[in-house]
Scaffold this active site. Structure first.
Site, short mmCIF file in Angstrom:
data_model
loop_
_atom_site.label_atom_id
_atom_site.label_comp_id
_atom_site.label_asym_id
_atom_site.label_seq_id
_atom_site.Cartn_x
_atom_site.Cartn_y
_atom_site.Cartn_z
N GLU A 1 0.79 -1.21 0.01
CA GLU A 1 0.11 0.00 -0.01
C GLU A 1 0.87 1.21 0.14
OE1 GLU A 1 -2.94 -0.66 -0.75
OE2 GLU A 1 -3.06 -2.70 0.09
N GLU B 1 -1.22 -2.51 -9.65
CA GLU B 1 -1.32 -3.66 -8.81
C GLU B 1 0.12 -4.61 -9.09
OE1 GLU B 1 -2.81 -3.36 -6.40
OE2 GLU B 1 -4.45 -2.16 -7.02
#
Ligand SMILES: [Zn+2]
Length: 892
Positions: free
Chosen positions: A335, A357
């Site tokens: 993150e 991602e």
């Protein structure tokens, strides 16, 4: 966003859903153009763009209404009398422009989740100010602004948090809710006076409104995409540290901030590491890490305020194992990498989601190798690539860069291909270009596109100019077409020296005749090839078609995919394979693991006999690395699962127990308990596997240890708690089941609650399984673990039909509680617990799973999974019985 493979994580359904490619035809690998706003896909007209939002929200914690008012500074690019923006489940109370000069008529379109504002006169080109008064709603499921009711020592409390990716900002306030419409956001919210409110930016003002309420204003954000906005508010506390001029905070519910120390310390190190790696300093004044006790299963990279499901962030050494510690680091690194790669520089549209991602998933492992090399993160994380290659070998795979029509399809894009193939491709590319040139390219990319949007072409350009090697062609062949390269490799003697031919094929897994219906593919593959125990680095060649290369001396074992950093499988000819099998013990563990994983995959693809894999695992030394044994355990466990309704099960289980017992005998029940101990993780894994395979001694000892634990919790080390709880759960009688539920109910620690609910859900007794399922209809469980609990009943029980019947009967109640993803993803995922035609037909006929495009896509994917499993068990299970009866082991 990060969805991890916890057994109780609703979003696992999303993580393992792959979707059918929009175009099934093979197309030439053509690199896409660089970013331009006007040609970016999306549904909203680009005639009007937002610049600044000023939003005031007054959430009602009781009625869950969400009234608000917003002022949006917009730029009109062409004269127009109509503005179209996004809104869903929202009432427009008033909409006007330029200080009430014109009032708008508002038309809502529920299907496209848009609102169109029509004005009597066209708006001129230039700046205008739009004002909208609206009422949205607070959800019970984790989308938009949602409420979470959680237990504390002083009763149930309620907090609010938000989850907006990919397209749920529109559930909070009307907005241009596509990533290319970047703007700044200034948020004000009215909350109870004893609440702490957290958003992307620091608080600039707090003013009391009444005896109970206060108004909290936050500094405006920099330009960013709407899906990155955050609001969390409740009875919270905050622990902080300063690093490089940035305040890093951990935010938890009252009394838990101390458990945030581990995450905070690591975040401090990671922030400096990323400041250096990206070459651009973290641009916000603060970064909060927020533990939310429900609503979301993984974590979300909101800029400046990352939210995590509580047990993914908080660490209590008294109850959590080393697995949890490593998991927290990994998700934190993922993150935090997004704060740059995703937040500061954002993909123009969801067709490039993989870049966000894939990159963050790659960086989580790279950062772990930097800070904790003893964890061997790439080696132990080998399963991530294996998972992607399994999905990508199928007919229903899709290119990682794929056409995404709308927000529902964007949700479906969060899958194993996007995350794991993306991760594996980035790793292969970094290995090929070199660590420093790759990093220099990333720095150029960050500097050039800060606060903007990109396509992958922008990244390839930056990498090519930094590394001086071609990237676009390799990238196009791996990102714009689906499929896994298969390298056919065979060595031959040429005098005293040796040559090897390398040819490309396509690796496919399908029921029936394997290659039928798959179009051929062509890749540019960076191939690392060399002697297995060479002291110098492997040669890397870019294989574009086939090659014939000189490799060492005659008979020397030569391995392809040295280091296991490549995204391809290798099928060796008999001569090469024999040489490699003989030298298996001499290889680096990465290479031994790679041979094992490819061998298992070739069996699944029908390219090799099952016996070739069984022969291989019998050569694995009992002292070998955790990852190597993990591969063996995973394949034996998979076979055991497939054998559920088959006559071969007893023979398979006996064989698997015999294979794993020596490993357990080495590890035993008790370890040193020292941190960073891979043996502790392997111990827990093999104990759980043996118990599941019916090892009576293991099951009895698990029961004994659980009984001691109930008397004295400190008697059971955290590293063994999951395994012991799950094994006790599997065989639970009513008294044990009630004890497990009581442990879940009496704890306010999320990791303990999840652990014991999940253990209770493992009960094979039908009455107890019914009791667990009934629990999912009550308000007791956090909504984000409900899907996982149902799936555990289906996966652990002897009768997965119990779970399926329950879901079918209670579909409406569950869908209301869990939101649109339940019908779109959960049902299809649940059905992959089966491997027979009857249940495939049931999925096809279940209307709610077929009612949206995302649902149909994931159902098609699940149908293929079921068909492949049915075909595979028909081949592999008789083979293992035959294997156990071969003369050298004697008859059982
Ligand atoms: Zn992510």
């Amino acid at each position: 966003m990060k969805w991890t493979a916890s057994p109780v994580c609703r979003l696992v359904a999303l993580a393992i859903a792959a979707i059918v490619p929009t175009a099934l035809v093979s197309r030439a690998a053509v690199a896409e153009p660089t970013y331009a706003f006007d040609r970016t896909p999306g549904k909203l007209p680009k005639t009007v763009v937002p610049l600044n939002y000023t939003i005031e929200l007054v959430p009602d914690l009781e009625s869950l209404a969400l009234p608000g008012v917003e002022t949006i500074d917009i730029e009109v690019r062409e004269p127009t009398s109509r503005l179209t923006l996004n809104a869903v489940n929202t009432t427009f109370d008033a909409a006007s422009i330029d200080g009430d000069v014109q009032r708008a008529d508002v038309t809502l379109d529920a299907a496209t989740e848009t609102a169109t504002l029509s004005f009597p006169e066209p708006l001129a080109i230039g700046a205008h100010r739009l004002r909208i008064r609206f009422t949205a709603r607070i959800n019970s499921f984790g989308a938009g602004l949602f409420s979470v009711d959680y237990p504390t020592a002083t009763g149930i409390k309620r907090l609010l948090s938000s989850q907006l990716e990919p397209a749920d900002a529109r559930r909070i306030f009307p907005c241009w809710d596509e990533p290319a419409f970047k703007a700044s956001f200034a948020l004000t919210v009215t909350v109870p006076r004893h609440f702490l409110a957290v958003s992307n930016m620091p608080i600039t003002r707090e003013e009391p409104l009444s005896a109970d309420l206060k108004r909290v204003s936050f500094a405006p954000t920099p330009k960013m995409s709407s899906y990155l906005l955050l609001l969390t508010t409740g009875e919270l506390e905050r622990l902080t540290a300063e690093v490089d001029g940035v305040t890093v905070g951990v935010v938890t519910t009252s009394g838990k901030s101390g458990q945030g120390r581990y995450a905070l310390d690591n975040a401090v190190g990671l922030l400096s590491y990323f400041n250096d790696y990206f070459g651009v300093k973290y641009p916000l004044p603060k970064l909060d890490l927020i533990a939310v006790p429900g609503g979301i299963g993984g974590a979300m990279e909101n800029w400046g305020g990352i939210t995590f499901f509580e047990s993914r962030l908080l660490f209590d050494p008294l109850t959590a194992s080393d697995t949890a510690r490593r998991g927290i680091f990994s998700i934190l690194a993922h993150e935090m990498a997004h704060q740059w790669f995703g937040d500061l520089v954002t993909m123009g549209w969801w067709d490039n989601l993989w870049l966000n991602e894939g990159f963050a998933s790659w960086m989580q492992e790279k950062a772990a190798e930097h800070f904790y090399p003893q964890w061997k993160s790439w080696l132990n994380g080998y399963g991530q690539k294996q998972f992607a290659m399994t999905l990508d070998a199928r007919r229903t795979s899709h290119p990682i860069q794929q056409v995404v029509a709308d927000q529902r399809e964007a949700t479906a894009a969060f899958d194993g291909i996007t995350y794991n193939k993306g991760q594996a491709f980035i790793r292969m590319l970094e290995t090929y270009l070199g660590e420093q040139p790759f990093r220099d390219g990333i720095r150029r990319y960050m500097a050039a596109h800060a606060y903007g949007n990109t396509t992958t072409a922008d990244l390839w350009q930056a990498l090519e100019s930094a590394a001086g090697k071609p990237v676009a062609g390799i990238a196009a062949s791996f990102t714009e077409q689906d499929g896994v390269p298969l390298i056919l490799a065979e060595a031959r003697c040429d005098g005293t020296s040796q040559r090897m031919t390398l040819r490309q094929d396509r690796f496919v897994i399908a029921p029936g005749p394997a290659a039928a219906g798959f179009s051929p593919r062509h890749w540019q593959v960076p191939i690392a090839v060399g002697a297995v125990n060479a002291t110098r680095p492997a040669d890397t060649l870019l294989l574009d078609g086939s090659a014939d290369i000189a490799v060492g001396s005659c008979g020397e074992p030569i391995k392809v995919n040295l280091g296991d950093a490549g995204y391809y499988r290798v099928d060796y000819g008999p001569r090469s394979r024999a040489a490699l099998v003989a030298s298996l013990p001499l290889m680096a563990p990465e290479d031994r693991l790679n041979i094992l994983a490819d061998s298992w995959a070739l069996v699944q693809a029908g390219r090799a006999e099952a016996s070739s894999y069984f022969a291989l695992i019998e050569t694995i030394n009992v002292d070998d690395q955790r990852a190597v044994w993990d591969q063996v355990i995973a394949s034996l466990t998979r076979l055991n699962r497939l054998a559920l309704d088959r006559p071969e099960r007893a023979a398979l289980q006996a064989y698997a127990r015999a294979r794993l017992r020596p490993l357990f005998n080495r590890l035993g029940w008790n370890g040193s308990g020292a941190g960073d101990d891979d043996n502790a993780l392997l111990r827990s894994r093999v104990i759980l596997a043996l118990g599941d395979l019916g090892d009576d001694d293991i099951l009895a000892e698990a029961r004994r240890r659980f009984a001691s634990f109930r008397q004295n919790p400190q008697s059971l080390p955290p590293a063994l708690r999951d395994a012991v709880a799950d094994l006790v759960g599997i065989g639970a009688d009513r008294e044990t089941y009630d004890a497990l539920l009581a442990l879940a109910r009496n704890s306010t620690a999320m990791n303990e609650r999840v652990r014991f609910y999940d253990a209770a859900a493992s009960a094979r007794d039908a009455t107890l399984a019914h009791a667990t399922l009934a629990l999912t209809l009550t308000d007791e469980l956090p909504t984000n673990i409900i899907g996982g609990v149902i799936n555990t009943v289906a996966a652990a029980g002897e009768q997965p039909d119990l779970a399926w019947d329950f879901v079918r009967t209670n579909f409406d109640a569950l869908a209301t509680k869990l939101g649109p993803s339940f019908g779109d993803f959960f049902i299809a995922n649940l059905m992959t617990n089966f491997s027979d035609d009857g249940h495939a037909a049931a999925l096809k006929e279940f209307a709610p799973a077929q009612s949206s495009s995302a649902g149909r896509l994931t159902a098609a994917r699940a149908l293929e999974t079921i068909a492949i499993a049915a075909d595979f068990k028909a081949r592999a299970l008789p083979a293992i019985v035959e294997w156990t009866r071969r003369p050298e082991v004697g008859h059982p």
